[in-house]
Design an enzyme around this catalytic site. Structure first.
Site, PDB file in Angstrom:
ATOM      1  N   HIS A  54       0.846  -1.200   0.000  1.00  0.00           N
ATOM      2  CA  HIS A  54       0.000   0.000   0.000  1.00  0.00           C
ATOM      3  C   HIS A  54       0.875   1.240   0.000  1.00  0.00           C
ATOM      4  O   HIS A  54       2.088   1.161   0.184  1.00  0.00           O
ATOM      5  CB  HIS A  54      -1.007  -0.022   1.152  1.00  0.00           C
ATOM      6  CG  HIS A  54      -0.426   0.071   2.520  1.00  0.00           C
ATOM      7  ND1 HIS A  54       0.359  -0.919   3.071  1.00  0.00           N
ATOM      8  CD2 HIS A  54      -0.515   1.044   3.478  1.00  0.00           C
ATOM      9  CE1 HIS A  54       0.712  -0.575   4.295  1.00  0.00           C
ATOM     10  NE2 HIS A  54       0.206   0.622   4.571  1.00  0.00           N
ATOM     11  N   HIS A  56       1.442   3.885   1.888  1.00  0.00           N
ATOM     12  CA  HIS A  56       2.015   4.622   3.019  1.00  0.00           C
ATOM     13  C   HIS A  56       3.542   4.646   2.943  1.00  0.00           C
ATOM     14  O   HIS A  56       4.175   3.667   2.555  1.00  0.00           O
ATOM     15  CB  HIS A  56       1.562   4.005   4.352  1.00  0.00           C
ATOM     16  CG  HIS A  56       0.135   4.343   4.687  1.00  0.00           C
ATOM     17  ND1 HIS A  56      -0.618   3.603   5.563  1.00  0.00           N
ATOM     18  CD2 HIS A  56      -0.663   5.344   4.246  1.00  0.00           C
ATOM     19  CE1 HIS A  56      -1.830   4.145   5.665  1.00  0.00           C
ATOM     20  NE2 HIS A  56      -1.874   5.195   4.866  1.00  0.00           N
ATOM     21  N   ASP A  58       5.868   4.394   5.056  1.00  0.00           N
ATOM     22  CA  ASP A  58       6.649   3.369   5.756  1.00  0.00           C
ATOM     23  C   ASP A  58       6.564   2.010   5.057  1.00  0.00           C
ATOM     24  O   ASP A  58       7.012   0.998   5.602  1.00  0.00           O
ATOM     25  CB  ASP A  58       6.221   3.265   7.233  1.00  0.00           C
ATOM     26  CG  ASP A  58       4.777   2.853   7.405  1.00  0.00           C
ATOM     27  OD1 ASP A  58       3.903   3.387   6.691  1.00  0.00           O
ATOM     28  OD2 ASP A  58       4.513   1.980   8.250  1.00  0.00           O
ATOM     29  N   ASP A 133      -0.359  -3.907   6.148  1.00  0.00           N
ATOM     30  CA  ASP A 133      -0.954  -3.332   7.356  1.00  0.00           C
ATOM     31  C   ASP A 133      -2.432  -3.697   7.479  1.00  0.00           C
ATOM     32  O   ASP A 133      -3.210  -2.966   8.103  1.00  0.00           O
ATOM     33  CB  ASP A 133      -0.826  -1.800   7.348  1.00  0.00           C
ATOM     34  CG  ASP A 133       0.586  -1.341   7.693  1.00  0.00           C
ATOM     35  OD1 ASP A 133       1.451  -2.196   7.933  1.00  0.00           O
ATOM     36  OD2 ASP A 133       0.799  -0.112   7.711  1.00  0.00           O
ATOM     37  N   HIS A 171       4.286  -4.830  10.472  1.00  0.00           N
ATOM     38  CA  HIS A 171       4.852  -4.167  11.661  1.00  0.00           C
ATOM     39  C   HIS A 171       5.017  -5.159  12.808  1.00  0.00           C
ATOM     40  O   HIS A 171       4.205  -6.079  12.972  1.00  0.00           O
ATOM     41  CB  HIS A 171       3.923  -3.048  12.158  1.00  0.00           C
ATOM     42  CG  HIS A 171       3.891  -1.844  11.289  1.00  0.00           C
ATOM     43  ND1 HIS A 171       4.697  -0.753  11.493  1.00  0.00           N
ATOM     44  CD2 HIS A 171       3.141  -1.565  10.201  1.00  0.00           C
ATOM     45  CE1 HIS A 171       4.433   0.170  10.573  1.00  0.00           C
ATOM     46  NE2 HIS A 171       3.490  -0.295   9.772  1.00  0.00           N
TER      47      HIS A 171
HETATM   48 FE    FE Z   1       2.636   0.723   8.067  1.00  0.00          FE
HETATM   49 ZN    ZN Z   2       0.041   1.645   6.501  1.00  0.00          ZN
END
Ligand code: FE
Ligand code: ZN
Length: 259
Positions: A54, A56, A58, A133, A171
């Site tokens: 995705h 984002h 990070d 995520d 994560h």
């Molecule tokens: Fe993330």
């Molecule tokens: Zn994310």
């Protein structure tokens, strides 16, 4: 397929996938080019592709740098995120197949954390899914661009994968997630046992990847809205929450947002 977790930023994982020839590789979610390229070089690999779950930062922050450093590298992402995944060269829709580094993969469209989120499924050998995520060990992503019902549907697609499927998530949130899960279901032995195990792993600085779909079905509160203990606990604390799957899920997510 060999999967090498690479810790990135403060608590992200990128994953290096090494193909059957031991020479060609791909990376899932490259937030930082340098540690990824260092690992590729150290192992004498040829990096063919980046798979982005995705948009984002990070998860895609290193895409441009890798594209500059590795001429011809493919950058694969969601068709719904064409304009948001940097350096994208190939856009996939739900169910579309692809091949990278001699590996056969499939895109699963799982929106809600973001509206374009993909998971990457590798069904052969030891089946694996890279869930970004959306699905974490004992958790799920925040609802930035989707509704509780949409997240339930996306998590349901992942939960429908075969039980032994290894889950590689975006994560290292596992310890905190399991503490939350244990509070919601203090009588769930699978959660208590995994919490004790993960406390040991983290005390030793070890990563908690991968999980499996079977473990997630047993321990993840965001797949357990039918648990009688979870439901009764939430409705005892919040009598205005109706006895309905979406309402229970939404309250669980709201409680986790504030945890
Ligand atoms: Fe993330
Ligand atoms: Zn994310």
């Amino acid at each position: 397929m060999d999967v090498v977790p690479i810790p990135l930023l403060s608590d992200n994982y990128g994953y290096l996938l090494v193909g059957p020839d031991g020479e060609r590789a791909a990376v899932v979610d490259c937030s930082d080019a340098r540690p990824v390229l260092r690992e590729v070089e150290r192992r004498g690999l040829r990096l063919e592709a980046i798979l982005s779950t995705h948009h984002h930062f990070d998860h895609v922050g290193g895409n441009e740098d890798v594209a500059r450093a590795v001429p011809g590298v493919r950058v694969i992402g969601s068709r719904a995120d064409r304009a948001r995944v940097p350096a994208l060269t190939e856009a996939l829709a739900d169910g579309e197949s692809f091949a990278v580094a001699g590996l056969q993969g499939r895109a699963l469209y799982i929106p809600a954390h973001t509206s374009g989120h993909l998971a990457y499924v590798f069904p052969d050998g030891e089946p694996s899914v890279f869930s970004g995520d959306t699905l974490f060990a004992a958790g799920c992503g925040r609802l930035f661009e989707g509704s509780p019902a949409q997240m339930m549907a996306s998590l349901g697609k992942l939960a429908a994968l075969p039980d032994p499927t290894r889950v590689y998530f975006g994560h290292e949130y596992t310890l905190k997630n399991l503490r939350f899960a244990h509070e919601l279901e203090p009588g769930n032995r699978a959660i208590a046992a995994k919490l004790a195990h993960v406390e040991r792993l983290r005390a030793e600085g070890q990563p908690t990847v991968p999980s499996t779909i079977a473990e997630e079905k047993a321990t993840n509160p965001f797949l357990r809205w039918r648990s009688a203990e979870l439901r009764a606990g939430i409705r005892a604390r919040f009598p205005d929450v109706v006895d309905d799957d979406v309402a229970i899920f939404a309250k669980t997510r709201e409680l986790k947002d504030a945890y």
